[in-house]
Design a protein around this motif. Structure first.
Motif, PDB file in Angstrom:
ATOM      1  N   GLY A 325       0.842  -1.201   0.000  1.00 34.56           N
ATOM      2  CA  GLY A 325       0.000   0.000   0.000  1.00 34.56           C
ATOM      3  C   GLY A 325       0.871   1.243   0.000  1.00 34.56           C
ATOM      4  O   GLY A 325       2.080   1.163   0.238  1.00 34.56           O
ATOM      5  N   PRO A 326       0.286   2.395  -0.287  1.00 37.56           N
ATOM      6  CA  PRO A 326       1.102   3.600  -0.487  1.00 37.56           C
ATOM      7  C   PRO A 326       1.879   4.017   0.745  1.00 37.56           C
ATOM      8  O   PRO A 326       3.014   4.495   0.625  1.00 37.56           O
ATOM      9  N   SER A 327       1.274   3.843   1.913  1.00 35.80           N
ATOM     10  CA  SER A 327       1.981   4.277   3.110  1.00 35.80           C
ATOM     11  C   SER A 327       3.196   3.382   3.347  1.00 35.80           C
ATOM     12  O   SER A 327       4.298   3.853   3.623  1.00 35.80           O
ATOM     13  N   TYR A 329       4.633   1.806   1.069  1.00 37.86           N
ATOM     14  CA  TYR A 329       5.528   2.050  -0.068  1.00 37.86           C
ATOM     15  C   TYR A 329       6.486   3.187   0.252  1.00 37.86           C
ATOM     16  O   TYR A 329       7.698   3.057   0.062  1.00 37.86           O
ATOM     17  N   VAL A 330       5.946   4.305   0.762  1.00 40.67           N
ATOM     18  CA  VAL A 330       6.857   5.413   1.051  1.00 40.67           C
ATOM     19  C   VAL A 330       7.699   5.119   2.295  1.00 40.67           C
ATOM     20  O   VAL A 330       8.659   5.814   2.574  1.00 40.67           O
TER      21      VAL A 330
END
Ligand SMILES: Cc1cc2nc3c(=O)[nH]c(=O)nc-3n(C[C@H](O)[C@H](O)[C@H](O)COP(=O)(O)O)c2cc1C
Ligand code: FES
Lengths: 397, 558
Positions: A325-327, A329-330
């Motif tokens: 997921g994006p969180s 991912y970063v």
């Protein structure tokens, strides 16, 4: 004729419409002589010949199969089907050899529309060749039952073999030399044994066990495999729970179906529940769902192939999900995924050979405070750095 | 269990529940939400149970496993009532001390309370913690007071009074009027006025009508719907029944995630309990109104949250969207009028009925009323679910509530709405949270996920990330979406990997225009939104990446 009855080989030909078929036509019109054993099926392109056609021909007692297409570079379609035919024939020859049939029974030739004489010459060579080999199976010392069994096992694997062909056995440069180089290389041999040979063995073992229960020794005798090889396959199968799920617990499946039957949208819910219980959806189960709920199999397949929630292959004992997921991912899930891949040696969507782990990437499960996280068998492990992940995974057997 | 047949019986039952509860009796509320799950909250809960048993305190102390408290970063959270002392990051080891010191002797354990990472200032009560101080917790506030598996807990905080008011004292038209006056807008992404949607469904021809809760929550980085639906399922159910009554529907569906067992379990439990009390089923509260609810699970596909795809999924078909020349509120499930709203939208309904539209519209901005749940994630100190009134600035949310960026980094952007949203740069952080203001900036609020990005993030990469996600999730039914996303992804990947060419940006803009105009459903229509918003504010990053390529190419030629 000395013995009162001679062997007349039965030969099937798949000829492409544009070149070889026209060539054969010309041979006839020009009154060239060649043995009349061949029965011809006309196709638009030699690339249309599916391995299943060849196996079906052999299963029906054909002694030799001939495929004729345009010369390389002269296929009438931009897809260059004759290159596909070429790799398909290389693989099929290998398969024939693998199950103990003479690969000479399959032959691919390029014949242009003007080469009637060439067609006749090839037939004059091919037919006596097959005659010498003798009837299919008998010539190789296989009894009828064994022959049928083996051909059926291979036929079952065809969808898989095509996948392997596409993913791993495709030759990047389309020239005859490159194809020859690749398909006669050790690399091809290795890949074939690894990807197809083992699968074929497993497929045959499962087919045998479906008929009746057998000991490892008996299996090794029937299939001509070494006992250690058989036990290796059996281990994998058992751990995979494959041996058990071959005989699917129909009562349980029926229970699930009955629970939802008649309710709105029951199909999706039934499939979800079976997937949840069984961790994958064997073909016979899908068949059963199809009959019981009276929905066509095609619709079921449409749903189960839409998303990776459903699995059509068995999963490992432990299902590892890396959240991408994006969180996460970063916060570095890419590095985490790399580490997990290195540690268990498989990529997302795969299961390792021991069936210990299956790896998937998952989308945000709403635990972003834990990122980057991995989920093993539904248990969340949060804030996992690449060096911490080893400690997490070592707890799973 | 007694079946309730009238408003007075409901109030009597509530009185009975309350009279059995001593407000001074200590109660330990432990967060059992999704975020704390991975932090071993299960072990904390069982440690408390063991400890209470061991000390023979079962009759003197209550234990409650509640839904998400919102502050997931510091989980597992433990609240000790009646003093409301709040402990963060509790481990099973701390449990005996908490019971002996705090529960029995009312002493605060200094090392377990919240301390501000910057100033070191401590806060023993929830309301004093900066994360909570700046919120307005109308919807999620009850989570800490309720065991989601107990309907009595919900009744104790005044639950189902809005239902009894609606069914017994109001006509469907009055309810519609109230919702319209409250200007309730859908929280699922579109911000469509709920009152108008209901009215369309109500006026649509046909006897059979459906109401649906969209609890799919596919938006990446969004986790507030789960917090409400699993932490306080009755509030959503109550809203749904009221909506059904207003629309004239007798069958409802709750569509939710299959991958979170907690959700289905808690919803199923809530339905059973409500049915036993007569708050669901035939002749609800003796009003003559019948209503039934079925739970459906998704199969983990993003697009199945889209209204028409969701309805196809409930019908048992693959979740593929259809073109919406006719609204789903006119022709939805099996061609019948179906009103679909997001979890949060439904949860607002009892609040509006209970306290009136005037009270409701007193919070918020000109065109966005009430509060909004947002989930904070990414490069932020406090990950979690926060509830703020519309009009709060983004800066306040990120810094006041979220605690800013970790590791002393600077903020670069805030991304709203997941893969179909957009980003705003640091310079626009003073924008108020508002459906229209943010949409104007190219960063629609979406369902409310806020992904905070620090200075190290490459905007090209994050945009590529979202397109990569969408290219996997596109159902493939329509070509502009399937191919458009794929081609944009290819170009972006090239740019990211330093293989970009001049003209790529213009090409991207061209493709995005076609994809946006020609796609069948909102997935394709908005797929390029992250791209367009980053091109709007961070174009220089794209250009720099492409220029880098050009320079190295020139060098090679020399
Ligand atoms: C691709 C796609 C995915 C969506 N996913 C969700 C979702 O997960 N949850 C949700 O509530 N709405 C989602 N929506 C929005 C719904 O289509 C619908 O507008 C919404 O549920 C209506 O409820 P509301 O008016 O209360 O916002 C999605 C829309 C699209 C186009
Ligand atoms: S057309 Fe003849 S081989 Fe393709």
């Amino acid at each position: 004729m000395a013995a009162g009855h001679t062997f007349e080989p039965r030969i099937l030909g798949f000829l492409c419409n544009w070149c070889c078929y026209a060539g054969a036509d010309l041979a006839g019109v020009s009154r060239y002589q060649y043995p009349p054993n061949i029965r011809v099926i006309r196709l638009m392109c030699s690339g249309r010949v599916d391995p299943a056609f060849i196996l079906r021909a052999f299963l029906n007692g054909t002694d030799g199969v001939f495929i004729g297409g345009c010369w390389l570079g002269e296929c009438h379609y931009i897809t260059e089907g004759n290159y596909d035919a070429l790799s398909m024939v290389y693989i099929c020859k290998k398969l024939l050899e693998h199950i103990g049939l003479n690969p000479e029974r399959l032959r691919l030739e390029w014949v242009s529309a003007g080469e009637g004489i060439r067609f006749a010459n090839i037939m004059n060579e091919f037919v006596p060749g097959i005659e010498k080999l003798g009837p299919l199976g008998k010539g190789e010392g296989l009894d009828e039952h064994e022959l049928k069994f083996k051909l059926e096992a291979v036929t079952k694997l065809i969808p898989y073999i095509k996948l392997v062909e596409r993913e791993r056995l495709r030759v990047p440069v389309r020239t005859e030399e490159e194809y020859h180089k690749f398909f006669t290389s050790d690399e091809f041999n290795r890949l074939f044994n690894e990807l197809i040979g083992d699968k074929l063995a497993v497929c045959q073992i499962m087919a045998l066990l479906r008929e009746r229960s057998l000991s490892a020794g008996e299996i090794s005798e029937i299939l001509g495999l070494s006992p250690s090889e058989v036990s290796r396959h059996l281990n994998v199968l058992a751990r995979n729970q494959n041996l058990k799920t071959v005989a699917v617990d129909n009562d349980k499946i029926d229970q699930i179906i009955n629970k939802h039957q008649g309710k709105a949208g029951s199909l999706v819910q039934v499939l979800l529940e079976i997937q949840h219980e069984n961790h994958w959806l064997p073909q016979d189960v899908l068949d059963r769902v199809s009959t019981k709920l009276d929905v066509p199999l095609s619709r079921i397949m449409q749903i189960v192939t839409f998303h990776k929630t459903f699995s059509l292959v068995p999963k490992g004992r432990n299902e590892v999900h890396v959240c991408v997921g994006p969180s996460c991912y970063v916060r570095g899930s890419t590095r985490l995924l790399d580490t997990v891949q290195d540690l268990i040696g498989i990529k997302p969507g795969e299961t390792d050979p021991d069936s210990k782990f299956s790896l998937e990437t998952g989308n945000c499960l709403g635990c972003c405070n834990l990122g980057p996280e991995i989920i093993v068998d539904g248990k969340h492990h949060g804030r996992v750095t690449p060096d911490k992940v080893k400690d997490v995974l070592k707890n799973y057997e | 269990m007694p079946r309730i047949n009238s408003a007075s019986e409901l109030e009597e039952l509530r009185k009975g529940v309350l009279s059995k509860r001593d407000p001074d009796k200590p109660c330990i509320a432990i967060c059992a939400g999704m975020g704390c799950l991975g932090l071993s909250n299960g072990r904390v809960i069982s440690a408390f149970e063991k400890e209470i048993n061991k000390k023979d305190l079962k009759t003197k102390v209550d234990i409650r496993a509640t839904g998400c408290h919102g502050y997931c970063e510091k989980g597992p959270m433990v609240l000790i009532y009646p003093e409301e002392i709040c402990y963060v990051e509790v481990t099973p080891k701390d449990v005996p001390e908490i019971v002996s010191q705090t529960v029995l002797r009312k002493k605060v354990i200094d090392r377990l309370i919240y301390a501000d990472p910057d100033t070191g200032e401590k806060a023993a009560h929830q309301a004093e913690i900066p994360f909570y101080k700046n919120q307005m917790r109308h919807l999620i506030g009850n989570n800490a007071k309720i065991d989601p598996r107990s309907i009595d807990d919900y009744l104790a905080v005044g639950g189902y009074s809005a239902l009894s008011k609606s069914l017994l004292k109001m006509s469907p038209e009055q309810i519609l009027e109230e919702i319209k006056k409250a200007e309730l807008r859908g929280r699922g992404g579109g911000g469509f006025p709920a009152g108008r949607k209901w009215e369309t469904a109500r006026n649509a021809p046909g006897k059979e009508k459906y109401v649906i809760v969209n609890g799919h929550e596919g938006e990446l980085g969004a986790f507030m719907d789960r917090a409400i639906l699993s932490g306080n399922p009755h509030s959503v159910l109550e809203g749904l029944i009221i909506g059904a009554y207003a629309i004239g529907s007798h069958q409802g569906f709750i569509y939710t995630r299959h991958d979170t067992p907690q959700l289905k379990n808690n919803i199923d439990m809530a339905l059973t309990q409500a049915e036993e009390y007569g708050l669901l089923g035939e002749n609800i509260l003796g009003s003559g109104f019948d209503f039934h609810v079925e739970v459906h699970l998704d199969i983990g596909i993003f697009v199945s949250g889209e209204s028409s795809a969701l309805m196809r999924s409930i019908e048992g078909n693959p979740p593929e969207p259809r073109p919406k020349y006719i609204r789903t509120s006119v022709s939805g499930i099996w061609g019948k009028p179906s009103a679909l709203n997001n979890v949060e939208t439904w949860a607002n309904v009892p609040l509006i009925i209970d306290k009136g539209s005037e009270w409701y519209t007193s919070t918020g901005t000109e065109r966005s009323k009430g509060t909004k749940l947002v989930s904070l994630s990414g490069n932020i100190v406090n990950t979690g679910v926060a509830e703020v009134p519309f009009g709060t600035t983004v800066r306040e949310i990120v810094f006041g509530i979220g605690g800013g960026i970790p590791n002393g980094k600077k903020i670069k952007a805030v991304h709203f709405g997941g893969p179909m949203g957009g980003s705003i740069p640091e310079s626009l952080l003073d924008t108020p949270l508002d459906f229209d203001e943010l949409a104007k900036l190219g960063a629609p609020i979406g369902a409310g996920s806020m992904l905070v990005l620090d200075e190290d993030t490459s905007m090209v990469d994050i945009t590529r990330y979202f397109l990569d996600f969408l290219s996997n999730e596109s159902c493939g039914k329509c070509v502009p979406c399937r191919e458009g996303i794929r081609q944009m992804l290819r170009i972006l990947t090239n740019i990211r990997d330093g293989k970009g060419r001049e003209g790529d940006i213009e090409l991207l803009e061209e493709i995005s225009e076609v994809t946006g105009a020609a796609s069948l459903c909102a997935l394709g229509k908005t797929a390029a939104d992250p791209l367009l918003s980053t091109l709007r504010y961070f174009r220089d990053e794209y250009e720099a990446n492409i220029a880098k390529m050009k320079r190295s190419a020139e060098k090679r030629e020399l």
